[in-house]
Design a protein around this motif. Structure first.
Motif: not given
Length: 394
Positions: A45-53, A137-147
């Motif tokens: 459920g991690v909403v990635h912020a884009g730090i690795y790519y 990365s303070p804006h990396t988030a979590i959510t419910d992807f199935p929802a």
């Protein structure tokens, strides 16, 4: 335009919503009896912020755009979204150069709020964590992807589209006038067919007679969860400095939107495309994977890493040791098995594990060939990218 979408994971549904909102007549075909049955329903459920790519890659661009779009979408529909924040922790001084590269890459990608912390600073963010330094990365988030996927499916039907479950695609025939598809008991004709089939990507490509230079090799990611009071030892997300040779991020600790804390995943070669455990094996899938030259070359180059991952799968103490590098207070009794998922990882003919998203256009058929993490984060942006870059008229 009549558009067929293969796959009712979050990506297929996001593409379907994008096309339906543009006025297309959309039908989603899903082989399972429910949506989000595979990768979407088996992640942390991690909403990635884009730090690795890699800056300038599709992953970097669409992850940043997709995270912003997903945040707005969740707010609009009352879906859970929590900026729990992520620490990428260097546990030894040898990892400091890799940590600096991550900070530099994050800034190049425009990730907001990135901070480089010393050993004291990282404990201000995660009081029970240890390390010599970290990137926050303070804006990396979590959510419910199935929802989120369920809401996307509702958007599709509200726009006049259809989500057909238990409709495995059995035949595809492309003509000058359209694409004929046999799915379950139905015979359908579309102007365009877009495959977002995940683990089933190669099967759809074969039906469409669209061979290519990449094939899916499945990797199972296994998790433990923290039990009882141990959940209070982790506030947000704690990640290691990843090995740049691989697209996997390593065993980490992730607080979920439901309050659980996951430890994992590893990256074990799966014994079937849908091989969610060691007991899930398919000789047909294994023969198909072994027949791909890229899979054999990958195995020849990385077999030592593969053996370490297998050991970690079979020995709980390996997971405990990985977690204790960052949260030393954890004990073996604090970790309880929690299932896992299977990553659809594209491997090139030369054995390279592809890191970027890959979208292939073959006449009237669009094949999303590689869309592992952060595809869920990027799903709304990938859908817009397909709509903007793929010609949908003839």
């Amino acid at each position: 335009m009549r558009i067929g979408i293969v796959g009712a994971g979050i990506l297929g549904l996001a593409v379907a919503r994008q096309m339906a909102r543009a006025g297309a007549e959309v039908t989603v075909l899903e082989k399972e009896p429910r949506i989000a049955a595979h990768q979407t329903g088996h992640n942390s459920g991690v909403v990635h912020a884009g730090i690795y790519y890699q800056p300038g890659s599709l992953k970097a661009t669409l992850c940043r755009e997709g995270a912003a779009m997903l945040r707005e979408y969740c707010a609009e529909h009352g879906l859970p979204y929590d900026e729990a924040g992520k620490l990428v922790v260097a546990s030894t001084r040898a990892e400091l150069s890799g940590l600096r590269r991550i900070a530099e890459r994050a800034r190049e990608n425009g990730v907001p709020g990135i901070a480089e912390l010393d050993a004291i600073g990282l404990r201000e963010v995660e009081p029970r964590a240890v390390g010599v330094a970290a990137v926050h990365s303070p804006h990396t988030a979590i959510t419910d992807f199935p929802a989120v996927a369920r809401r996307l499916a509702a958007d599709v039907t509200e726009a006049g589209g259809f989500v057909r479950l238990s409709r495995p695609v059995r035949a595809i025939r492309q003509t000058t006038d359209g694409v004929a598809v046999a799915a379950g008991p139905e015979r359908l004709t579309f102007d365009r067919l877009i495959s977002c089939a995940g683990l089933g990507t190669d099967g759809v490509a074969d039906l469409a007679r669209a061979g290519g230079d990449v094939r899916i090799v499945p990797f199972r990611g296994e998790y433990y969860r923290l039990a009882g009071p141990a959940r209070g030892l982790v506030k947000g997300l704690i990640y290691p400095v990843p090995d740049p040779r691989y697209p996997f991020l390593g065993v980490h600790l992730t607080r979920r939107i439901d309050g659980e804390v996951l430890v994992g995943p590893n990256a074990v070669p799966a014994l079937a495309l849908e091989g969610y455990s060691w007991r899930s094996a398919s000789l047909r899938d294994l023969r198909r994977i072994a027949a791909w030259p890229g899979a054999r070359r990958m195995a020849a180059e990385h077999w030592r890493t593969g053996l370490r991952e297998v050991y970690g799968s079979l020995a709980k103490r390996a997971f405990v040791a990985a977690a204790r590098r960052y949260v030393p207070e954890l004990a073996p009794a604090d970790l309880v098995r929690a299932g896992g998922g299977v990553r659809a990882q594209a491997v090139a003919r030369d054995g390279r594990l592809l890191d970027d998203f890959v979208i292939d256009v073959r006449g009237r058929i669009v094949l999303v060939r590689n869309a592992p993490s952060p595809a869920a984060t990027s799903s709304l942006a990938i859908a817009r990218h397909i709509a903007l870059t793929v010609p949908l008229t003839f």
